[in-house]
Design a protein around this motif. Structure first.
Motif, PDB file in Angstrom:
ATOM      1  N   UNK A 243       0.843  -1.184   0.000  1.00  0.00           N
ATOM      2  CA  UNK A 243       0.000   0.000   0.000  1.00  0.00           C
ATOM      3  C   UNK A 243       0.885   1.243   0.000  1.00  0.00           C
ATOM      4  N   UNK A 244       0.435   2.294  -0.682  1.00  0.00           N
ATOM      5  CA  UNK A 244       1.211   3.535  -0.771  1.00  0.00           C
ATOM      6  C   UNK A 244       1.152   4.294   0.548  1.00  0.00           C
ATOM      7  N   UNK A 245       2.293   4.838   0.958  1.00  0.00           N
ATOM      8  CA  UNK A 245       2.380   5.591   2.213  1.00  0.00           C
ATOM      9  C   UNK A 245       2.466   7.085   1.916  1.00  0.00           C
ATOM     10  N   UNK A 246       1.892   7.879   2.803  1.00  0.00           N
ATOM     11  CA  UNK A 246       1.960   9.335   2.667  1.00  0.00           C
ATOM     12  C   UNK A 246       3.265   9.890   3.224  1.00  0.00           C
ATOM     13  N   UNK A 247       3.403  11.216   3.173  1.00  0.00           N
ATOM     14  CA  UNK A 247       4.611  11.879   3.662  1.00  0.00           C
ATOM     15  C   UNK A 247       4.903  11.508   5.119  1.00  0.00           C
ATOM     16  N   UNK A 248       6.173  11.337   5.416  1.00  0.00           N
ATOM     17  CA  UNK A 248       6.691  11.041   6.760  1.00  0.00           C
ATOM     18  C   UNK A 248       6.278   9.670   7.300  1.00  0.00           C
ATOM     19  N   UNK A 249       5.710   8.829   6.442  1.00  0.00           N
ATOM     20  CA  UNK A 249       5.369   7.473   6.875  1.00  0.00           C
ATOM     21  C   UNK A 249       6.407   6.509   6.322  1.00  0.00           C
ATOM     22  N   UNK A 250       7.034   5.739   7.216  1.00  0.00           N
ATOM     23  CA  UNK A 250       8.163   4.876   6.838  1.00  0.00           C
ATOM     24  C   UNK A 250       7.674   3.589   6.182  1.00  0.00           C
ATOM     25  N   UNK A 251       8.335   3.222   5.112  1.00  0.00           N
ATOM     26  CA  UNK A 251       8.042   1.970   4.420  1.00  0.00           C
ATOM     27  C   UNK A 251       9.182   1.625   3.501  1.00  0.00           C
ATOM     28  N   UNK A 252       8.910   0.728   2.559  1.00  0.00           N
ATOM     29  CA  UNK A 252       9.950   0.303   1.627  1.00  0.00           C
ATOM     30  C   UNK A 252       9.993   1.247   0.430  1.00  0.00           C
ATOM     31  N   UNK A 253      11.217   1.551  -0.031  1.00  0.00           N
ATOM     32  CA  UNK A 253      11.407   2.468  -1.167  1.00  0.00           C
ATOM     33  C   UNK A 253      11.274   1.693  -2.481  1.00  0.00           C
ATOM     34  N   UNK A 254      10.361   2.156  -3.342  1.00  0.00           N
ATOM     35  CA  UNK A 254      10.192   1.589  -4.686  1.00  0.00           C
ATOM     36  C   UNK A 254      10.482   2.698  -5.700  1.00  0.00           C
ATOM     37  N   UNK A 255      11.032   2.325  -6.841  1.00  0.00           N
ATOM     38  CA  UNK A 255      11.258   3.334  -7.882  1.00  0.00           C
ATOM     39  C   UNK A 255      10.965   2.746  -9.260  1.00  0.00           C
ATOM     40  N   UNK A 256      10.673   3.656 -10.198  1.00  0.00           N
ATOM     41  CA  UNK A 256      10.348   3.254 -11.568  1.00  0.00           C
ATOM     42  C   UNK A 256      10.873   4.330 -12.518  1.00  0.00           C
ATOM     43  N   UNK A 257      11.480   3.892 -13.604  1.00  0.00           N
ATOM     44  CA  UNK A 257      11.986   4.863 -14.573  1.00  0.00           C
ATOM     45  C   UNK A 257      12.858   4.190 -15.611  1.00  0.00           C
ATOM     46  N   UNK A 258      13.268   4.964 -16.633  1.00  0.00           N
ATOM     47  CA  UNK A 258      14.043   4.381 -17.744  1.00  0.00           C
ATOM     48  C   UNK A 258      15.399   3.823 -17.331  1.00  0.00           C
ATOM     49  N   UNK A 259      15.953   4.237 -16.171  1.00  0.00           N
ATOM     50  CA  UNK A 259      17.275   3.710 -15.817  1.00  0.00           C
ATOM     51  C   UNK A 259      17.237   2.523 -14.864  1.00  0.00           C
ATOM     52  N   UNK A 260      16.044   1.987 -14.613  1.00  0.00           N
ATOM     53  CA  UNK A 260      15.972   0.749 -13.825  1.00  0.00           C
ATOM     54  C   UNK A 260      16.531  -0.401 -14.663  1.00  0.00           C
ATOM     55  N   UNK A 261      17.221  -1.341 -13.991  1.00  0.00           N
ATOM     56  CA  UNK A 261      17.932  -2.410 -14.693  1.00  0.00           C
ATOM     57  C   UNK A 261      16.997  -3.247 -15.582  1.00  0.00           C
ATOM     58  N   UNK A 262      17.627  -3.929 -16.536  1.00  0.00           N
ATOM     59  CA  UNK A 262      16.918  -4.873 -17.401  1.00  0.00           C
ATOM     60  C   UNK A 262      16.546  -6.123 -16.603  1.00  0.00           C
ATOM     61  N   UNK A 263      17.529  -6.681 -15.852  1.00  0.00           N
ATOM     62  CA  UNK A 263      17.309  -7.928 -15.107  1.00  0.00           C
ATOM     63  C   UNK A 263      18.565  -8.248 -14.324  1.00  0.00           C
ATOM     64  N   UNK A 264      18.454  -9.267 -13.462  1.00  0.00           N
ATOM     65  CA  UNK A 264      19.644  -9.928 -12.929  1.00  0.00           C
ATOM     66  C   UNK A 264      20.021 -10.994 -13.950  1.00  0.00           C
ATOM     67  N   UNK A 265      21.294 -11.024 -14.329  1.00  0.00           N
ATOM     68  CA  UNK A 265      21.745 -11.943 -15.373  1.00  0.00           C
ATOM     69  C   UNK A 265      21.505 -13.393 -14.976  1.00  0.00           C
ATOM     70  N   UNK A 266      20.765 -14.091 -15.830  1.00  0.00           N
ATOM     71  CA  UNK A 266      20.483 -15.523 -15.659  1.00  0.00           C
ATOM     72  C   UNK A 266      19.902 -15.859 -14.278  1.00  0.00           C
TER      73      UNK A 266
END
Length: 582
Positions: A409-432
């Motif tokens: 679930x998405x957290x609001x400002x100042x609420x601690x949780x896990x950091x997720x990110x999305x964008x063109x520089x995110x890796x392709x994969x872990x090799x094999x």
């Protein structure tokens, strides 16, 4: 008047500026970035341990060497998408070979040099594991470590050659393959476990997008110059301090990492000498060691001029504001400005940077109650304890960053949780490694595993991925430490738990809890020393070793070791170490 006679061989570093218009990594492929940089007069400059210039290597010369090496690779049968393992020494040879692999359509795989600790066998073993994971066609290395590297290559069944042997091969005129933006550009083993490594596969598009993000966020422009001692196998050293210099046409000055370790102030000598607007990055411990080293010396202003250090980047481990303040106190007289500090957050799985502090904003902290950080309920009978959490800046262009709870679930400002990110520089994969890839790449989003919170568009990092131990900017997987102890006679899997603790001085240190079945106090001391020696040989770290009664370490409901709970029980005194001889 005193006349100075300059020898014909005196070297002049490559310039900060030149007529070629700067492009901020707006290329379709990294091949194009190399070609464009080579049209400038800029380049890379390599220095000896005393910060004397040893080799000037313009981008134009690097490109010529790279093209020649690419033809050698293809003549040897290297094909598109083959891996070429490179020992990542800070040298012109490595930079040219990395670019050669890219030109040949192969994937360069930077691997670490041997460290001063550990032995020959442990380095060969470490190389072997990473070679086994990346399955390269060749391993290329400096001649000085030829004995170890050749054994590792032979064990893996791939061709091993030193730089000189390789450069003596024929380089016939061969057409080079065309690169596509979606091709894999390189494989990165920056933070991987030595026992269970995962290579991060990065495309040309992802790399260039991240380099564009650096340049835009940090406003790289006229008279900027890079300075670095970071190793080229680390994502900050490779991407931030080498590939970014090419993609954004910036001259750079390099010290070898081992030379920095022996003479850290040579780093500041370099920044002082070449009068550009310096951009230089370091984990917290780099600033710490310089502040400590200078405290015994006076006349800081006579030796250093840090007034043009525009971006003093900080990342790769938890940023400690007290250490940064000590650095400011130590070098303010040399012109260093606290506003130059540029905290950031990133990881190899996002190529490098995810967030960067806007230039000039410096280090900003928020005080957060420790109970909130750990998620435990507040004990009202005890005074509140606070920790200073550093602001790691704003997301790069086109990078989305959100905080999610345990149920995503998405957290609001100042609420601690896990950091997720999305964008063109995110890796392709872990090799094999499809399973590991699917575990962290979900619907285009990367689950970083790190804990943090957002506030007004800025990211604050409060903890690290799972159980990662980071000492002096280097990541250590607890499994590696535990595995090292398991190699000693009398220990079973599950007898050992490793994690980091804060010492009395505020520094982080690894701690190892070990089930002990020895009753004699004298024998316990021998065992503790044996464990300490083994961990140091494998990881290079001095650790706190605590012997505890058998069957003490906590387990999860599925029977796995719970390091987080073991650490909590140890710190609270519920796991009590056994007595040793007086």
């Amino acid at each position: 008047m005193r006349v100075q006679h300059h020898s014909m061989t005196e070297l002049t570093p490559t310039p900060n500026d030149c007529p070629l218009p700067r492009r901020r990594s707006d290329f379709a492929t990294f091949n194009e970035a190399i070609d464009y940089a080579a049209r400038s007069e800029k380049g890379l400059n390599f220095y000896d341990p005393r910060a004397a210039l040893e080799r000037v290597y313009p981008f134009s010369e690097m490109r010529e060497d790279a093209l020649e090496n690419a033809r050698r690779l293809i003549a040897m049968g290297v094909k598109k998408d083959d891996r070429i393992a490179l020992i990542a020494e800070t040298s012109p040879e490595f930079t040219a070979m990395f670019c050669a692999c890219v030109y040949a359509g192969a994937w360069p795989v930077p691997l670490p040099l041997p460290t001063t600790f550990g032995g020959k066998d442990s380095y060969i073993e470490q190389l072997g594991v990473q070679l086994s994971s990346s399955d390269p066609k060749m391993l290329l290395y400096p001649a000085e470590i030829g004995e170890m590297a050749s054994v590792a290559a032979k064990n893996q069944g791939c061709t091993g050659m030193d730089w000189d042997e390789f450069s003596a091969l024929e380089a016939p005129r061969i057409d080079l393959p065309e690169a596509d933006p979606e091709d894999i550009c390189y494989l990165q083993y920056s933070s991987g476990s030595t026992r269970f490594p995962t290579g991060v596969a990065v495309t040309h598009r992802a790399l260039l997008h991240n380099l564009y993000g650096h340049a835009t966020t940090m406003d790289i422009g006229k008279d900027d110059r890079g300075v670095s001692w970071l190793p080229f196998y680390h994502d900050m050293g490779l991407v931030g301090c080498f590939l970014s210099m090419i993609g954004n046409q910036v001259s750079a000055d390099y010290l070898k990492t081992e030379h920095f370790a022996r003479r850290p102030l040579a780093w500041l000598d370099l920044i002082s000498r070449n009068k550009g607007n310096s951009m230089s990055y370091s984990p917290t411990f780099g600033y710490d060691i310089c502040a400590r080293r200078i405290s015994s010396q006076s006349h800081v202003a006579d030796r250093f001029d840090l007034s043009r250090w525009r971006l003093a980047g900080n990342g790769a481990d938890m940023i400690r504001p007290d250490v940064m303040q000590q650095f400011v106190n130590a070098f303010a007289d040399a012109g260093f400005k606290a506003s130059a500090f540029t905290p950031s957050y990133g990881l190899a799985e996002a190529t490098l940077a995810v967030t960067v502090m806007p230039p000039g904003e410096g280090i900003r902290v928020e005080l957060v109650e420790e109970e909130r950080l750990s998620g435990s309920p507040r004990d009202l009978s005890r005074p509140a304890r606070y920790r200073a959490i550093v602001n790691c800046g704003k997301p790069l262009p086109d990078m989305d960053v959100v905080i999610r709870g345990e149920t995503e679930d998405l957290k609001g400002d100042h609420l601690i949780g896990k950091v997720w990110c999305r964008g063109p520089s995110v890796m392709h994969s872990y090799f094999r490694d499809e399973a590991a890839t699917e575990e962290c790449l979900i619907g285009g989003w990367l689950d970083t595993g790190d804990m943090g919170y957002m506030a007004n568009g800025y990211l604050f990092i409060v903890g690290r991925a799972k159980d990662m131990i980071i000492i002096n900017g280097k990541n250590h997987w607890p499994q590696d430490i535990e595995w090292a102890v398991e190699q000693l006679p009398g220990f079973n899997h599950g007898d050992i738990a490793a994690f980091s603790i804060e010492t009395d001085t505020g520094e982080e240190a690894p701690a190892v809890l070990v089930h002990c079945r020895v009753s004699d106090p004298e024998e316990r001391i021998k065992l503790r020393n044996q464990i300490s020696d083994k961990v140091r040989a494998v990881t290079g770290m001095t650790c706190v070793v605590e012997l505890i009664p058998p069957r003490t370490l906590p387990r999860t409901s599925s029977g796995k070791l719970s390091r987080a709970k073991a650490k909590k029980l140890y710190l609270s005194g519920e796991i009590a170490p056994l007595e040793l001889a007086a």
